[in-house]
Design a protein around this motif. Structure first.
Motif, mmCIF file in Angstrom:
data_model
loop_
_atom_site.group_PDB
_atom_site.id
_atom_site.type_symbol
_atom_site.label_atom_id
_atom_site.label_comp_id
_atom_site.label_asym_id
_atom_site.label_seq_id
_atom_site.Cartn_x
_atom_site.Cartn_y
_atom_site.Cartn_z
ATOM 1 N N UNK A 53 -8.214 23.220 30.978
ATOM 2 C CA UNK A 53 -7.506 22.000 30.618
ATOM 3 C C UNK A 53 -6.242 22.230 29.816
ATOM 4 N N UNK A 54 -5.591 23.372 30.045
ATOM 5 C CA UNK A 54 -4.385 23.728 29.284
ATOM 6 C C UNK A 54 -3.245 24.009 30.256
ATOM 7 N N UNK A 55 -2.267 23.132 30.283
ATOM 8 C CA UNK A 55 -1.144 23.260 31.218
ATOM 9 C C UNK A 55 0.066 23.881 30.534
ATOM 10 N N UNK A 59 2.361 24.666 25.613
ATOM 11 C CA UNK A 59 1.328 24.192 26.536
ATOM 12 C C UNK A 59 0.829 22.821 26.101
ATOM 13 N N UNK A 60 0.174 22.137 27.035
ATOM 14 C CA UNK A 60 -0.355 20.803 26.754
ATOM 15 C C UNK A 60 -1.837 20.760 27.083
ATOM 16 N N UNK A 61 -2.609 20.178 26.183
ATOM 17 C CA UNK A 61 -4.005 19.876 26.447
ATOM 18 C C UNK A 61 -4.146 18.361 26.522
ATOM 19 N N UNK A 62 -5.352 17.875 26.681
ATOM 20 C CA UNK A 62 -5.547 16.421 26.722
ATOM 21 C C UNK A 62 -5.324 15.784 25.355
ATOM 22 N N UNK A 121 -5.509 31.147 29.705
ATOM 23 C CA UNK A 121 -5.353 29.696 29.823
ATOM 24 C C UNK A 121 -5.455 29.253 31.282
ATOM 25 N N UNK A 122 -6.197 28.191 31.506
ATOM 26 C CA UNK A 122 -6.374 27.615 32.832
ATOM 27 C C UNK A 122 -6.126 26.110 32.753
ATOM 28 N N UNK A 123 -5.274 25.586 33.638
ATOM 29 C CA UNK A 123 -4.935 24.167 33.538
ATOM 30 C C UNK A 123 -6.011 23.260 34.126
ATOM 31 N N UNK A 124 -6.811 23.781 35.057
ATOM 32 C CA UNK A 124 -7.853 22.956 35.651
ATOM 33 C C UNK A 124 -9.101 22.928 34.752
ATOM 34 N N UNK A 125 -10.080 22.133 35.168
ATOM 35 C CA UNK A 125 -11.273 21.970 34.350
ATOM 36 C C UNK A 125 -12.268 23.110 34.510
ATOM 37 N N UNK A 126 -12.081 23.919 35.537
ATOM 38 C CA UNK A 126 -12.957 25.068 35.766
ATOM 39 C C UNK A 126 -12.107 26.321 35.926
ATOM 40 N N UNK A 127 -12.699 27.451 35.601
ATOM 41 C CA UNK A 127 -11.988 28.723 35.710
ATOM 42 C C UNK A 127 -12.007 29.247 37.150
#
Length: 376
Positions: A136-138, A155-158, A37-43
């Motif tokens: 996009x997953x915080x 976790x939270x997504x948009x 899981x990555x919270x930003x838009x890019x890995x």
């Protein structure tokens, strides 16, 4: 009212930099179904912004000298497992230099890599093993049962919230360099003067989640990795990080705003920037001559970064600077910045004498046998 959906995985990894990506691959190889899981838009996190050097200390003694507060068991692994890990990187098919670079951070040995290709290979391995890689997953909270055992991650997504059910959770979300409050706790009041030369998403998520779950801290929280940057800097986004870094500072004389040296410059730029943080206003002056500028000041510090005049890059980006024909004129010009010319003159004179004598001390601060005084 938002809903919470549930998904089950054998292992959940928070953070897609090289630490998280490597952990995800290791778990996948052992048959686990993994969620990366990555919270930003890019890995890629801060790893994706790096020069991509894969390097280590040449031996454990060198590690101890350079990282005295480090975990020795981890340090031993960094040294002993390097050759095996290097071969593993080569086996990915990504570019890995055939010739090592020495004296990395003045003491290490390593190889240039295509780090973006390596990160992409890691994600391919996870997905081929039945896992998922998501941006996009915080991460919000570690889930635990009544006994404190980990049962998952909220976790939270948009779109919604997700409960990742797992008994194996890896927190690899990077440091806390983007969180001013955490920086001040660890580094002191001058932390507010630091430029963020890293991934802006690293705001201590992993540290916060671990504390919520009952974890503690470690030693060496007051140390950090960074480089000296010309100040002021008109622009300092990711594209500016590498060209604005003054990697050659170990060949200069570094003084604080009082005109005094405060460390052995030959320890390297990565140490100088930490030592400078403890000086008044966390500001200093690099003093060097044209020979330094035209050699190490324009050399390619790491393969693939290309040669660039780092002094000129800093000047073009707004850094305060002076250029004179003599040290006497330089001292007079720098005095306009509020630095006592008498103190600075004495500092340079004592440094030059110690360097000419093959090293020693100047004003109570070590001068390395490798030191060379600026010449006009």
């Amino acid at each position: 009212m938002s809903t919470v959906r549930a998904e089950q995985f054998d292992v959940v990894v928070v953070g897609s930099g090289i630490a998280g990506s490597s952990a995800a691959v290791a778990a996948t190889r052992r048959g686990a179904r993994v969620a990366l899981l990555e919270k930003q838009d890019t890995f890629g996190g801060s790893t994706a912004l790096s020069a991509g050097m894969f390097w280590t200390a040449p031996d454990l003694d060198a590690y101890r000298r350079r990282v005295p507060l480090g975990d020795e068991a981890l340090g031993r692994a960094v040294v002993d497992d390097f050759a095996e890990c290097l071969q593993e990187l080569r086996d990915t098919g990504a570019r890995v230099a055939g010739t090592p670079k020495t004296d990395i951070m003045t003491f290490g040995t390593g190889y240039s890599t295509d780090i973006l290709a390596i990160l992409a290979w890691c994600r391919d391995q996870v997905e081929a093993g039945g896992g998922v890689c998501r941006t996009g997953t915080s991460a919000l909270r570690v889930l635990q049962d009544e006994n404190g055992a980990v049962t998952g991650l909220l976790a939270r997504t948009r779109q919604d919230r997700v409960r990742y059910e797992t008994t194996a959770l890896v927190l690899a979300s990077g440091g806390f360099q983007g969180a001013r409050d955490e920086l001040t706790r660890a580094l002191g009041p001058n932390a507010d003067r630091l430029l963020l030369r890293s991934n802006p998403g690293s705001v201590g998520d992993g540290l916060r989640l671990a504390r919520q779950a009952g974890a503690g801290g470690s030693t060496a929280m007051s140390s950090f990795y960074g480089h000296l940057i010309g100040a002021p800097a008109n622009s300092f986004g990711p594209a500016d990080f590498l060209p604005n870094s003054q990697y050659y500072s170990d060949h200069s004389v570094v003084v604080n705003l009082e005109g005094r040296r405060f460390t052995d410059e030959t320890l390297g730029d990565e140490i100088l920037n930490q030592d400078l943080l403890r000086q008044p206003q966390a500001r200093g002056v690099l003093i060097f001559d044209d020979q330094v500028r035209s050699t190490v000041g324009t050399d390619e510090p790491f393969p693939g970064l290309s040669a660039v005049d780092r002094y000129q890059v800093a000047v073009d980006n707004g850094a305060s600077h002076v250029r004179t024909d003599t040290l006497e004129d330089l001292v007079a010009r720098v005095a306009d910045w509020g630095i006592d010319p008498t103190v600075l003159s004495r500092t340079l004179r004592d440094y030059g004498a110690a360097a000419s004598a093959g090293g020693g001390f100047a004003g109570g601060t070590p001068v390395s046998p490798r030191a060379r005084a600026p010449r006009t």
